[in-house]
Design a protein around this motif. Structure first.
Motif, short mmCIF file in Angstrom:
data_model
loop_
_atom_site.label_atom_id
_atom_site.label_comp_id
_atom_site.label_asym_id
_atom_site.label_seq_id
_atom_site.Cartn_x
_atom_site.Cartn_y
_atom_site.Cartn_z
N VAL A 98 0.75 -1.10 -0.03
CA VAL A 98 0.03 0.05 -0.16
C VAL A 98 0.96 1.15 0.02
CG1 VAL A 98 -1.53 1.30 1.25
CG2 VAL A 98 -1.99 -0.86 1.19
N HIS A 101 3.20 1.09 -3.72
CA HIS A 101 2.56 0.95 -4.83
C HIS A 101 1.24 1.82 -4.89
CE1 HIS A 101 4.02 -3.04 -6.33
NE2 HIS A 101 4.96 -2.66 -5.27
N TYR A 102 0.77 2.40 -3.88
CA TYR A 102 -0.34 3.41 -3.85
C TYR A 102 -0.19 4.41 -2.90
CZ TYR A 102 -2.79 -0.87 -5.77
OH TYR A 102 -3.17 -1.95 -6.52
N GLN A 103 1.03 4.96 -2.66
CA GLN A 103 1.29 6.02 -1.70
C GLN A 103 0.59 6.03 -0.63
OE1 GLN A 103 0.31 6.64 -5.41
NE2 GLN A 103 2.31 6.19 -5.54
N GLU A 105 -2.27 5.06 0.28
CA GLU A 105 -3.76 5.10 0.31
C GLU A 105 -4.13 3.63 -0.20
OE1 GLU A 105 -6.01 7.74 0.58
OE2 GLU A 105 -4.56 9.14 1.04
N PRO A 107 -6.47 1.12 -2.05
CA PRO A 107 -7.17 1.39 -3.16
C PRO A 107 -8.59 1.30 -3.02
CG PRO A 107 -5.96 -0.81 -3.26
CD PRO A 107 -5.58 -0.04 -1.98
N ALA A 112 -8.87 -4.06 -7.12
CA ALA A 112 -7.78 -3.75 -6.60
C ALA A 112 -7.30 -4.12 -5.28
CB ALA A 112 -7.51 -2.06 -6.87
#
Ligand code: SF4
Length: 339
Positions: A98, A101-103, A105, A107, A112
């Motif tokens: 998280v 790959h998702y800064q 945040e 998904p 996702a």
């Protein structure tokens, strides 16, 4: 004037939930990190067992970034006693994904979320519904029971059964996702319980086919349970003259990965008396027998207690400063009366 329409299943359920429910900390938040953490902990574990762990984890790791940056050993330490340690490894890997790959945040879509380590359909549905108000089909054991009874589903079910998911989705259709998900889970946990459902005071009894039939506990239809295989072994609790324990770390993959243990003979399906491990001294006394149930087998361990002259520093631990141990090893050390 036409008669007032009968309130829908959803309306009755949500209204009941809003009038009062257990004050669980993960019910009062829309923070995906907190929701995800709770759901991972609650897999295979009771609410009462999870509450103190949840509070300790959030105090230590208040954000997904803090959890991702922590050493795995620290997470395993805090997880001790909660069981199913693979979850702690996956928790760590998921937090790192998280963050990287998702800064940081989580998904927003179920698809996702399902790509994250350790996140299954139920957890993905809860996070999407409760954090982001996405309509999803949340099905855990409690929801399965409620839906099977309300619709009197005539077959054995698992949470992924198509007939169950269709029925659950049709009951949830159009409802406010977060409120509805929490309400139906709460009903299953507190009113529509496995053996003694409180149908007389249930807010949706007017919609319940199992209640109308007079056979609520006949649902859900039970799956035949397979008997767990049994395994046996001998565990050696070895101490030096100062009372330090000899422990070794398990491999980083597989059952109880990365946790520490006393040496043992291995776990076999036969009861043949196991020989002492050759490199260790004769055993001074018997420490009794302990039993432990894993998801896929039952284990019986004889405990033997002995002394070692020299324990290498990397494997020497004081009983009051132990590394992360699985519940099984706590049982062994208690049987040997060293903790
Ligand atoms: S009426 Fe009884 S069986 Fe039906 S949902 Fe309510 S508690 Fe469960």
């Amino acid at each position: 004037m036409p008669p007032a329409a009968k309130p829908s299943f959803q309306e009755l359920l949500v209204r009941w939930y809003q009038q009062g429910h257990r004050p669980l900390p993960w019910r009062e938040t829309a923070d995906p990190y907190r929701l995800w953490l709770a759901e991972i902990m609650l897999q295979q574990t009771t609410v009462a067992a999870v509450l103190p762990y949840y509070a300790r984890f959030l105090a230590k790791f208040p954000t997904v970034q803090a959890l991702a940056a922590a050493p795995l050993n620290e997470i395993l330490h805090l997880w001790q006693g909660l069981g199913y340690y693979r979850r702690a490894h996956l928790l760590h890997r998921c937090a790192q994904q998280v963050v990287h790959h998702y800064q940081g945040e989580f998904p927003r879509t179920e698809a996702a979320l399902l790509q994250l380590p350790g996140v299954g359909p139920y957890t993905a549905a809860v996070v999407a519904a409760c954090a982001y108000e996405t309509p999803t089909t949340v099905v855990d054991g409690n929801v399965l029971r409620v839906v099977a009874r309300v619709r009197a589903l005539p077959q054995a079910l698992v949470p992924t059964s198509p007939s169950l998911r269709t029925a659950a989705a049709s009951l949830a259709d159009g409802a406010p996702p977060r409120l509805y998900a929490n309400a139906i889970m709460e009903l299953g946990a507190t009113v529509c319980t496995p053996t003694t459902p409180q149908c007389a005071s249930c807010p949706v009894n007017g919609w319940c086919q199992a209640f109308a039939q007079g056979t609520p506990t006949a649902y859900p239809i039970k799956l035949a349970k397979a008997k767990l295989p049994e395994k046996y072994g001998v565990a050696y609790v070895l101490k030096d003259s100062k009372g330090h324990l000899y422990l070794r770390q398990r491999p980083s993959t597989g059952l109880l990965a990365g946790l520490w243990e006393v040496p043992h003979t291995g776990w076999e399906v036969t009861k043949t008396p196991a020989q002492a491990i050759p490199e260790f001294p004769e055993v001074l006394r018997e420490g009794g027998t302990i039993q432990h149930t894993f998801t896929h087998f039952k284990l019986t361990l004889e405990v033997r207690v002995g002394e070692l002259g020299n324990i290498p520093a990397a494997q020497r631990f004081s009983p009051i400063a132990l590394p992360p141990l699985p519940t099984l090893m706590h049982k062994v050390l208690r049987a040997a009366e060293v903790i």
